[in-house]
Design an enzyme around this catalytic site. Structure first.
Site, mmCIF file in Angstrom:
data_model
loop_
_atom_site.group_PDB
_atom_site.id
_atom_site.type_symbol
_atom_site.label_atom_id
_atom_site.label_comp_id
_atom_site.label_asym_id
_atom_site.label_seq_id
_atom_site.Cartn_x
_atom_site.Cartn_y
_atom_site.Cartn_z
ATOM 1 N N SER A 662 0.722 -1.371 -0.181
ATOM 2 C CA SER A 662 -0.085 0.108 -0.012
ATOM 3 C C SER A 662 0.947 1.252 -0.252
ATOM 4 O O SER A 662 0.310 2.216 -0.121
ATOM 5 C CB SER A 662 -0.909 -0.038 1.110
ATOM 6 O OG SER A 662 -0.306 -0.008 2.411
ATOM 7 N N LYS A 705 -6.225 4.921 7.685
ATOM 8 C CA LYS A 705 -5.254 5.566 7.324
ATOM 9 C C LYS A 705 -5.594 7.024 7.267
ATOM 10 O O LYS A 705 -4.725 7.865 7.945
ATOM 11 C CB LYS A 705 -4.816 4.948 5.913
ATOM 12 C CG LYS A 705 -4.297 3.429 5.826
ATOM 13 C CD LYS A 705 -3.866 3.019 4.698
ATOM 14 C CE LYS A 705 -3.079 1.604 5.013
ATOM 15 N NZ LYS A 705 -2.916 1.058 3.405
#
Length: 812
Positions: A662, A705
């Site tokens: 990611s 996030k």
């Protein structure tokens, strides 16, 4: 859904939205009908129903799914419905094997007959224990026994009388002494003394010796016949006893046998019992001290509990006499070997362990025989020998009892070998998906014995229909848990949280366990506030309280950034530096945190050094992401020249493992910044993976996030420029907390979707990425143009360096 424009900030309405309570059509869940099904699980429920009806023994079922999906409850409910339509299974008992007591016999009976057989046998023993002693004490028996004994006595006396008369005629006497019989000579009616005998003439002594010897021989012959006469007498007494016992036993046992006419195994047991009772009738004549004492009549004494009668008892292993209707559904929560296949118990007697067939105890397979057995797969696999025993029982179609000690040859005690019980059961294992896949891959027997799987879904598409189902499901939860009803706005907030748990704004979670826990806590806060129903604010309070309880580590991470311990820039611009985002899972909590990623470049041989991998802190997926960066650079820039780059990438201040791809987009942005020598705006954080063509791909944990970077920025002070770049394919997953949504609505924070690396690098550097013109060249002042120029320069430096080394070699 509104079309998403990449490289443009999202509006607050695109961040997960909310539910309008007015569209739900009710005030509280009191108005809703409870839901007795599991929404979105049609595939799994169909597999369970099939397993419940397929007769083949190998079509057992593995129910797989995540904890909280309701798989246990759904499985039990579906099996219960199927079980109610089936006939009651047979009863099973163990009885003594009178020919070989070490091998007890298992007897199958019709449903509900086991307890009846046990009571009949106990009554039979009680009746005989009362009747047989009375029978042997009767005048008829005593008269017949005296007749046998008198007959023996008369025969013995007649023989001795005849011998005595012969002896007197020979002047010989037969004397009875403490040591037996003795023969002596007579003279004048008196026993001849040894002294007188020695004084007699030899001829007379010879006559006396002859008479005495003849009498002794005849006496010996009579005495030799005494044991035979005693044996004959005993045989006649035994015959008399058997005849008397037969009459008593037959009278009692014939009534018992009549109650089980047509059940051959039971009749055979009664016949074997009759034979043993007749042969051991003395067991019923044992008089125990105080046996007839007490305030109750003798007839009420529980004779079957006495040790000598244990051999005749019936050990009920499985009985359907408790009113059960249909097949059994047994859930064994502790599937040990003995709990699964049964066990043989022992008692200590005079320092020795002893057992008998009455100490055979059933296992879950016995109780579930003819029905369904539900086991937790993880529990089963962690119990020694349990998994192997279960497979053997399914494979052989019978339940054979053994112990772990016997399997390991650790026990030398004489034990039993009970008859195995024929098995017909549907075994259902409930466990995680990883267990199912591991068993399929590593155990060759598993696919053959468990041919069906019921895979419980984790999510269901969001629609008006599923929204209504979830509203009814929430009504079912509050009623089952005894909670207050939920107001419509509370249901709307619960549905929003359901999408949050699913990590998808277009899906609802099927994790009923998490929703139930949330409602229980919200009900607590509603009662604390004196509310009659669970409101939206109560659910918000419960969510916030749960976040606070699990927030210590998250707060420490934010504090480390605020105090400058963890270096994260949230304003300004830096070359070769970017904020990447990661997710940390600890226990039951998950939160996002920013990490600084840096890149350095120089002339080299085309190698991108992943420092995390070199130090063995990077996982294989992260390493794959870095290799994709190399592929992107090689295929996108200066394709006609050799790759002459040496670059290093690292997560700064990272002291643990790094896994996942990611951050590969952030790493590529840092690398492009270093190559172009263009600073990156540190107000942004980036998440997303990348492929070799420069497309930014979806990642997991996008909500956490974003919130992790937002909270870090909020603590330092929001500037209005800060934000997060996310893959455009992740927009549909956004279900952000209100604090982030409100900040976006007020223009204090930005969330910008991107589809390509070019879009991202343009936003981060403030300079166009640049496209190739008709001649195949990038604009000189574009990011791509600067990167390609730098790589071309590296290639030229490397070429000149190679030529210089070549000339130096020629001069030498």
């Amino acid at each position: 859904m509104t079309k998403i424009v990449t490289a443009e900030p999202l509006g607050a309405e695109a961040l997960g939205g909310d539910f309008d309570p007015d569209t739900l059509g009710f005030a509280t869940t009191k108005e809703l009908e409870p839901l007795d099904a599991w929404p979105g699980q049609d595939r799994a429920l169909g597999a369970i129903r099939m397993a419940a009806k397929v007769p083949h023994s190998t079509f057992n079922l593995f129910v797989l799914g995540n904890a909280g999906s309701g798989r246990h409850e759904a499985t039990r409910a579906e099996l219960a419905r199927a079980a109610a339509e089936r006939d009651n299974p047979n009863d099973w008992v163990y009885v003594n094997n009178f020919d070989d007591p070490r091998r007890p016999k298992a007897i199958r009976l019709s449903s509900g007959k086991a307890e009846e057989l046990r009571k009949v046998v106990e009554k039979l023993i009680d009746d005989l224990a009362n009747d047989l002693p009375a029978l042997f004490e009767s005048e008829d028996y005593q008269t017949r026994r005296r007749s046998v004994e008198e007959e023996f006595s008369k025969e013995q006396e007649a023989a001795m009388t005849e011998l005595a008369e012969k002896a007197r005629a020979r002047s010989v006497a037969i004397l009875r002494t403490p040591m037996g019989f003795a023969v002596a000579a007579l003279r004048d009616g008196e026993v001849l003394t040894p002294e007188a005998y020695r004084e007699l003439p030899p001829e007379e002594r010879e006559k006396i010796d002859e008479a005495v010897g003849k009498t002794e021989d005849e006496l010996e012959a009579i005495l030799k016949h005494v044991p035979k006469r005693v044996k004959d007498q005993r045989r006649k007494v035994e015959e008399l006893n058997v005849a008397m016992a037969e009459g008593g036993v037959d009278a009692a046992i014939s009534d018992a046998m009549a109650q089980f006419e047509g059940q051959d195994e039971v009749i055979a047991f009664f016949k074997a019992m009759r034979k043993d009772m007749i042969e051991n009738a003395e067991l019923f004549l044992i008089q125990e001290e105080g046996a007839r004492a007490g305030g109750f009549p003798v007839a009420t004494t529980k004779h079957y509990t006495k040790p000598q009668f244990q051999r005749y008892l019936v050990n009920v292993v499985v009985s359907q006499a408790d009113g059960q209707d249909g097949a059994p559904v047994v859930v064994e929560t502790l599937p040990t070997l003995s709990n699964l296949i049964g066990r043989i118990e022992y008692i200590s007697h005079q320092g020795t362990l002893v057992t008998n067939f009455t100490m055979i105890r059933p296992g879950a397979l016995h109780r579930a025989n003819g029905g369904y057995l539900v086991l937790d797969a993880r529990q089963l696999l962690t119990e020694p020998f349990a998994w192997d025993a279960l497979k053997r029982c399914i494979r052989t179609g019978e339940i054979k009892i053994f112990s772990a000690g016997e399997r390991l040859s650790l026990i030398s005690t004489v034990s039993l070998e009970p008859d195995p019980v024929p098995l017909s059961v549907r075994v259902v294992l409930v466990g995680e998906r990883i267990l199912y896949y591991l068993l399929t891959a590593l155990d060759p027997e598993f696919p053959r014995l468990f041919k069906l799987e019921a895979d419980f879904d984790d999510i269901v598409p969001r629609s008006p229909e599923t929204r209504e189902l979830f509203a009814r499901l929430s009504a079912s939860i509050v009623r089952r848990e005894g909670l207050s009803p939920i107001r419509a706005d509370g249901v709307g907030r619960l549905l929003l949280e359901s999408a949050r748990v699913a990590d998808d704004a277009e899906r609802f979670t099927l994790n009923i366990g998490k929703l139930s826990d949330l409602l229980c806590e919200a009900d607590h806060w509603a009662r604390e506030a004196g509310a009659e129903a669970i409101r939206e604010e109560d659910i918000e309070t419960a969510i916030a309280a749960a976040d606070r309880r699990a927030g210590r580590i998250r707060e420490l991470s934010e504090d480390a950034v605020a105090r400058g311990t963890l270096l994260i820039d949230m304003d300004g611009a830096r070359v070769g530096q970017i904020n990447a985002l990661s997710v940390i899972d600890l226990g039951g909590t998950r939160f996002g945190r920013p990490s600084r990623v840096t890149a350095r470049v120089r002339v080299g041989s085309g190698k991108v050094v992943d420092i995390e991998r070199e130090t063995e802190l990077g996982g294989p997926i992260h390493s794959k992401g870095v290799m994709i960066l190399s592929g992107y650079l090689a295929g996108h820039y200066a394709t006609e020249l050799p790759m002459s780059l040496w670059a290093s990438l690292v997560f700064e201040q990272s002291y643990g493992g790094v896994e996942g791809d990611s951050a590969s987009a952030a790493e590529l942005f840092a690398l492009l910044s270093a190559l172009a020598n263009l600073p990156i705006d540190q107000s942004f954080a980036v998440t997303g993976s990348v492929n070799q063509f420069g497309d930014v791909q979806a990642i997991g944990g996008v909500n956490e996030k974003i919130e992790g970077f937002f909270d870090t920025c909020a603590r330092a002070g929001l500037t209005g420029r800060q934000g997060v770049l996310i893959p455009v394919s992740n927009v549909k997953h956004l279900v952000l907390r209100d604090r982030v949504v409100n900040a976006v609505r007020e223009g204090k924070f930005r969330i910008i979707p991107i589809g390509t690396i070019d879009e991202g690098i343009s936003l981060l550097t403030g300079r166009p990425a640049g496209d190739r013109d008709s001649k195949g060249a990038f604009p000189e002042d574009s990011v791509n143009g600067l990167v390609e120029a730098r790589l071309t320069e590296f290639a030229e430096v490397r070429r000149r360096f190679g030529q210089k080394r070549g000339k130096e070699g020629e001069d030498e």
